[in-house]
Write an enzyme that holds these catalytic residues in place. Structure first.
Site, PDB file in Angstrom:
ATOM      1  N   GLY A  54      71.961  27.898  51.657  1.00 37.40           N
ATOM      2  CA  GLY A  54      71.718  27.431  50.790  1.00 37.40           C
ATOM      3  C   GLY A  54      69.893  28.250  49.987  1.00 37.40           C
ATOM      4  O   GLY A  54      69.479  28.747  50.513  1.00 37.40           O
ATOM      5  N   GLN A 203      79.445  24.536  56.652  1.00 37.56           N
ATOM      6  CA  GLN A 203      78.806  23.805  56.554  1.00 37.56           C
ATOM      7  C   GLN A 203      78.651  21.981  56.032  1.00 37.56           C
ATOM      8  O   GLN A 203      77.614  21.718  56.134  1.00 37.56           O
ATOM      9  CB  GLN A 203      78.265  23.885  55.250  1.00 37.56           C
ATOM     10  CG  GLN A 203      77.683  25.788  55.619  1.00 37.56           C
ATOM     11  CD  GLN A 203      78.851  26.498  54.978  1.00 37.56           C
ATOM     12  OE1 GLN A 203      79.730  26.632  55.403  1.00 37.56           O
ATOM     13  NE2 GLN A 203      78.040  28.224  54.454  1.00 37.56           N
ATOM     14  N   ASP A 244      74.892  28.030  44.115  1.00 33.98           N
ATOM     15  CA  ASP A 244      74.167  28.832  44.166  1.00 33.98           C
ATOM     16  C   ASP A 244      73.511  29.545  43.214  1.00 33.98           C
ATOM     17  O   ASP A 244      72.764  30.512  42.966  1.00 33.98           O
ATOM     18  CB  ASP A 244      75.342  29.918  45.086  1.00 33.98           C
ATOM     19  CG  ASP A 244      74.972  29.631  46.498  1.00 33.98           C
ATOM     20  OD1 ASP A 244      75.959  28.444  46.570  1.00 33.98           O
ATOM     21  OD2 ASP A 244      74.742  29.541  47.308  1.00 33.98           O
ATOM     22  N   LYS A 255      80.151  27.112  46.798  1.00 33.21           N
ATOM     23  CA  LYS A 255      80.815  27.583  48.253  1.00 33.21           C
ATOM     24  C   LYS A 255      82.652  27.001  47.644  1.00 33.21           C
ATOM     25  O   LYS A 255      82.540  26.788  46.883  1.00 33.21           O
ATOM     26  CB  LYS A 255      80.089  26.432  49.079  1.00 33.21           C
ATOM     27  CG  LYS A 255      80.675  26.601  50.121  1.00 33.21           C
ATOM     28  CD  LYS A 255      80.691  28.191  50.783  1.00 33.21           C
ATOM     29  CE  LYS A 255      79.434  28.733  50.979  1.00 33.21           C
ATOM     30  NZ  LYS A 255      79.490  30.446  51.355  1.00 33.21           N
TER      31      LYS A 255
HETATM   32  O1  MRU Z   1      76.471  30.357  52.187  1.00 35.66           O
HETATM   33  P1  MRU Z   1      75.755  29.026  52.201  1.00 35.66           P
HETATM   34  O2  MRU Z   1      75.667  27.389  53.659  1.00 35.66           O
HETATM   35  O3  MRU Z   1      74.708  29.540  51.714  1.00 35.66           O
HETATM   36  O4  MRU Z   1      76.477  28.251  51.080  1.00 35.66           O
HETATM   37  C1  MRU Z   1      75.426  27.245  50.592  1.00 35.66           C
HETATM   38  C2  MRU Z   1      76.268  26.495  49.320  1.00 35.66           C
HETATM   39  O5  MRU Z   1      77.207  26.553  48.520  1.00 35.66           O
HETATM   40  C3  MRU Z   1      75.648  25.250  48.247  1.00 35.66           C
HETATM   41  O6  MRU Z   1      75.919  25.321  47.482  1.00 35.66           O
HETATM   42  C4  MRU Z   1      74.470  26.214  47.308  1.00 35.66           C
HETATM   43  O7  MRU Z   1      73.832  27.216  48.004  1.00 35.66           O
HETATM   44  C5  MRU Z   1      73.996  24.997  46.667  1.00 35.66           C
HETATM   45  S1  MRU Z   1      72.289  24.563  48.121  1.00 35.66           S
HETATM   46  C6  MRU Z   1      71.420  23.503  47.407  1.00 35.66           C
END
Ligand code: MRU
Length: 365
Positions: A54, A203, A244, A255
């Protein structure tokens, strides 16, 4: 937020042990494990191997990684090397670079003797700031939920679809996309959350669903392909996702699969909101599709699925023929034309250069 009635953050400095602790997310929802991160390599591993994940939490973890390294070796060389080691752990979430730049710029001018204590204090502040940003995002998003509620019959449930985990586990606390949901639930507004499972790493199934169970929020887990169908049948009032990296022009990287949800929402005239704290804005890029590096992850995340067996043990099983190669882009970019609005700590704005510049004039060029 709470785990079995006890308040937890996803990362914290533990005064008793004098170490940084995290919730080790790879084991959720089946096991709740807390681990210590002692040295720089622990922080790099935790980010790279997704013990923490995240965007905001990656940034907070990196800040603590720098601080811990400063207590081991506060030299310039160590600071630069730490920036490098931590920066190469994950390429897409911009909060990582934001936190590393921030720490390096703060520490470089200081005498070495002061670096460790100041870095530790600043890392803690970064965590607290993230919590406050997310609380504000929740309050700003709550107003949007109230607007939707006002158009429905009194007491009617607001159905919100979310993708991946942009919950408190993805931040230090509250979450971004989930913060308006938690605030709405606390305000007594009936909400129901469609939780996309979020293949390949699930996730949504593993983390967002666990959060919803923990906080008693009405929800249903759906396969990633169900969203469009539910939208066509009036079962989704709004979509809220995290990000991200959001560009200065308002394109949203999140994601993998987020883009398809945005297309379906657009086709069905359903508001599609993105919740983000300002460190997630990359003011140096404009065109998200062309300019944001997309993390490619290992085939095994696609060819295998991890979960609990009937005997209660957890295991990974292969779901495709031996030898089938996989493709695994971890993120995609939703162009700003598909985004109804950005929910930030300073308010809600259009996903546009003007919208972002109006809220953050000090960063906009
Ligand atoms: O690969 P990850 O689990 O780190 O991806 C997380 C995401 O895509 C979240 O939607 C994004 O980081 C926003 S977190 C508030």
């Amino acid at each position: 937020m709470k785990v079995d009635g006890k308040h937890f953050r996803s990362i914290w400095f533990d005064d008793d042990s004098g170490t940084v602790k995290i919730i080790e997310q790879r084991w959720l929802p089946h096991e709740f494990r807390v681990v210590e991160l002692i040295k720089r390599e622990d922080f790099a591993t935790a980010i790279r191997d997704m013990w923490v994940r995240g965007a905001p939490l990656i940034g907070a973890t990196a800040a603590y990684g720098v601080a811990v390294q400063m207590s081991i070796d506060p030299s310039d060389a160590s600071l630069d090397e730490t920036w490098q080691v931590l920066h190469e752990t994950r390429p897409t979430a911009i909060n990582l670079r934001w936190a590393l730049n921030h720490m390096r710029e703060l520490l470089k001018p200081l005498p070495e003797s002061e670096r460790a204590s100041i870095a530790m204090r600043r890392a803690a502040e970064i965590c607290n700031e993230d919590v406050e940003c997310n609380r504000q995002i929740g309050l700003n998003g709550l107003e949007l939920i109230r607007e939707i509620a006002a158009k429905k019959k009194p007491g009617e449930t607001i159905k919100i679809l979310t993708h991946c985990n942009a919950g408190w586990l993805a931040t230090v606390d509250w979450g971004t996309a989930t913060s308006p949901i938690y605030h709405a639930a606390e305000a007594g507004i009936p909400v129901h959350v469609w939780v996309d499972e979020t293949r390949p790493r699930n996730q949504g199934a593993q983390l967002t669903a666990w959060e919803m169970v923990g906080h008693g929020v009405s929800h249903q887990l759906i396969v990633d392909n169900a969203g469009g169908h539910l939208m066509q049948h009036g079962e989704v009032d709004m979509v809220i996702v995290g990000t991200d990296r959001t560009t200065a022009h308002g394109d949203v990287c999140n994601k993998i699969g987020t883009y398809l949800k945005a297309l379906a929402a657009f086709d069905n005239n359903i508001p599609f909101y993105v919740a983000l704290p300002s460190p997630t804005i990359d003011w140096t890029v404009k065109d998200g599709v062309a300019e944001i590096p997309i993390e490619e992850r290992e085939d095994a995340e696609v060819t295998k699925v991890w979960g609990k067996l009937e005997d209660g043990s957890v295991a990974s099983v292969q779901i495709c023929p031996d030898g089938s190669p996989a493709g695994n882009p971890a993120f995609d970019v939703t162009p700003r034309r598909l985004v109804t609005g950005l929910i930030t700590e300073r308010g809600v704005c259009k996903a546009s250069p003007e919208g972002l510049a109006a809220l953050f004039p000090e960063f906009a060029k």
